[in-house]
Design a protein around this motif. Sequence first.
Motif, PDB file in Angstrom:
ATOM      1  N   UNK A 150       0.968  -1.246   0.097  1.00 44.98           N
ATOM      2  CA  UNK A 150       0.070   0.072  -0.002  1.00 44.98           C
ATOM      3  C   UNK A 150       0.940   1.200   0.095  1.00 44.98           C
ATOM      4  N   UNK A 151       1.803   1.429   0.804  1.00 45.56           N
ATOM      5  CA  UNK A 151       2.730   2.464   0.810  1.00 45.56           C
ATOM      6  C   UNK A 151       3.681   2.547  -0.372  1.00 45.56           C
ATOM      7  N   UNK A 152       4.057   1.213  -0.740  1.00 45.50           N
ATOM      8  CA  UNK A 152       5.031   1.247  -2.144  1.00 45.50           C
ATOM      9  C   UNK A 152       4.437   1.955  -3.261  1.00 45.50           C
ATOM     10  N   UNK A 153       3.216   1.619  -3.360  1.00 43.55           N
ATOM     11  CA  UNK A 153       2.221   1.872  -4.688  1.00 43.55           C
ATOM     12  C   UNK A 153       2.128   3.550  -4.329  1.00 43.55           C
ATOM     13  N   UNK A 154       1.788   3.968  -3.352  1.00 42.92           N
ATOM     14  CA  UNK A 154       1.361   5.430  -3.101  1.00 42.92           C
ATOM     15  C   UNK A 154       2.670   6.624  -3.212  1.00 42.92           C
ATOM     16  N   UNK A 155       3.788   5.866  -2.530  1.00 40.09           N
ATOM     17  CA  UNK A 155       4.795   6.819  -2.138  1.00 40.09           C
ATOM     18  C   UNK A 155       6.095   6.509  -3.178  1.00 40.09           C
TER      19      UNK A 155
END
Length: 857
Positions: A7-12
């Motif tokens: 989730x974090x990797x995709x957004x940031x």
Amino acid sequence: MVWSGRWVAERLGVELVSPEQETGPDSAGARAPEPLHDLLGLALRRNPKRAHLLVSNVLGKHVPQRPSLVHGAGVALGREVRALLGDAEAARAVVLGYAETATGLGHSVADGLALAPCLHSTRRPVAGVATAGGFEESHSHATSHLLLPADPELLAGDGPLVLVDDEFSTGNTVLNTIRDLHARHPRARYVVVALVDMRTPADRAHLADFARETGARVDLVARASGTVRLPDGVLEKGQRLVAEEEARGARERHRGAGSAAPAAPAAPAARVDLGWPAGLPDGGRHGFTPGHRRTLEAALPGMAARVADALGDAPGRVLVLGFEELMYAPLRIATALQEAGVDVRYSTTTRSPVLAVDDPGYAIRTRLVFPAHDDPADGPGERYAYNVAGAGFDTVLVVVDSTADTAELHGPDGLLATLAPHAGRVLLAVVPSYVPPGVPSAPGADAVPGAGVCSATVPRPSVQENSVLPEPLRGPVFSSYAPDEVGWLLRDLSDVSLEAPTEEREEAIQAGGAHYAESLPVEYQPTEEYQELFRAALEESAGRIARAVGVVTETVLAERSPRPVLVSLARAGTPVGVLMRRWAQHRHGLDLPHYAVSIVRGRGIDANALRWLAAHHDPADVVFVDGWTGKGAITRELAAAVEEFHAAAGLESAPGGFDPEIAVLADPGSCVRTYGTREDFLIPSACLNSTVSGLISRTVLRADLVGPNDFHGGKFYRELAGSDVSNDFLDAVTARFADVTEDAVAEAKVLQGQDRAPTWEGWAAVTRISEEYGIHDVNLVKPGVGETTRVLLRRVPWKILARRGAGADLRHIRLLAEQRGVPVEEVDGLPYTCVGLIHPRYTRGATGADGTAVTAK
């Protein structure tokens, strides 16, 4: 299975990058690389330095995990350390774990070493225990660490010191610890242990440089290694994402409000008597020996049987939930339950706030919030339990120590009640809080709460019974400085109206009806012309200031302490303290603690701030910092106040007390030995008030606002953020460090070989001027560019004396004097660039002896 960092990797755009193989002189290199995604997930948090959080799947802190896996991860690392050291050296080793996340891991590594005693740092003050050191972890949510071994000799040996943390990201915390302890008790070998090593090549170089600097060998053992790849702008993007998710969560909670029937009051948690062995420490806060370990191992089957009896014949799915630093005892109870056949997971509560997002690709899916329940030194606050709600636990066994078994724990919004809706039942087991032999456990012991960091041979200063001093205030909540730049030992009086017109204040002060520290002047709002003058002055003088910062910092490191604790005198000294801290990072890779304290002429330094410092650091490491000297009044004030503090604490003849000598950027009055320059030149931070000092007011001391257990007060002028140039000033000077490093280092070395004894020529000049101008109170004569600026900004000036021919350093003085209708008199033979005079017979509308109006326009 979905990776819990997706989730974090995709957004940031954050990536965890694993090397093809672990090699290098600082790595054990004994194991094939382990995929980082198996060990780590990602989450987000509010943090001005790093938005993302690496969440371990095997630590047992944020993610409930099988206890055998958590304990086994640490034991395996300990066995690697033993193989690295060899049996003989392993038997001489001491293990040090970091609070709060690595206390259980440190114990587990010691278990793998088999014969090593274990100690962990702590953030909980313990009355009556002298400390063996202290250090700061600047990137952490709670930064201050104490070392409180019951046996002061535990860290004094020369065997290997094994330092254990969950994550080795920059290495600064570990290096800070080693520097602090190596200066006290040098040893030949250190071993750093972590579950993951995520350092950059530059960070790895720092460790190698440190090893060369000290001559000690430093090895690294980690279960996995790699790096975190961050795209440009990730911090700002992460902060926006956190804000958006928090707002979305708030809207969802609002929509759900009132839609469900009120929950029935939770039944009281049933207590489980563990049968904890008498005298066995609850953990390594004061040391945990191999003998203690054997006692625990022998008692674990019986404790597990007692818990199993309380669980009954159908225990279902069980969570053993530890409490902040109390990680090892509940972990071992959980492993014993698992060995008895119970389906059990283990995790602990924490003080670290993390965003929760209910998505399988995010590491922190749920968050429970409850009040602190162990009377923490930093005061009331929130605590958290992650990934417990919605996890399907039939029983939660909460394990706390007796210090934390408080009314807050059992209250309607406490941890036990918060857990109740998310489990079939809640049980409570209490481990007796360990008190080392000879330390009084009852209230009223003559010791500092959390007895701090003076050497164990130095008597401890005493404070009022049961008093607990607050933790430092930090930005952005208090001040516009980053939280790691400075901790303010002040009481926040931002909501109190303290400002009075300058004329009224001056009249009251000179009439003896008020002390200058009982009120504040109305903050000067600079004109555009004056702001432009400030910017020009900063551009012209940034290099000269940078050089002076380098000279004074190098002198402090060479002569005062290899790892000083910078304590600036708020507020003029605080920008200088921040710059000195930045120089130490730039030149030496040091991450120095820095605090700001209040000192008030005629009333001394804040004694409670000294008590706090003595409880968290070695006073011998404290270096007081100010911007400049005038006639030396504050220098004398500090010396007298420290002497009085030492006398009250019984430290008059003991080594290791506070050194009252101030380190200053500029010493035109020749009042101190430690300075960057003795020139009286314009330091642009003197041109303004709060807007160049983190938006903090001058300090306040008034009996109705500052109680016996409070720090002196101060205000945070948030409303002036649009005019704030505090960080512009710091960044402009810092940007010149590289240009002046070579010259500053060379100049510092020359100065260190010279006689720099104060001549007090400034004091003699002030005495002469006061007599010549008929001013019989030397406090109304303000010598030097900095003090003259303060006169024009805060007081009612009579006239300004300027050294004939003084140029750029006085442009802002002349402008301010013109704006306020104050004459500037050029004189010869002035040892300072300028001197500000306040008329001793000030009343509104009065005139001086020469007919000059004594008014402020």
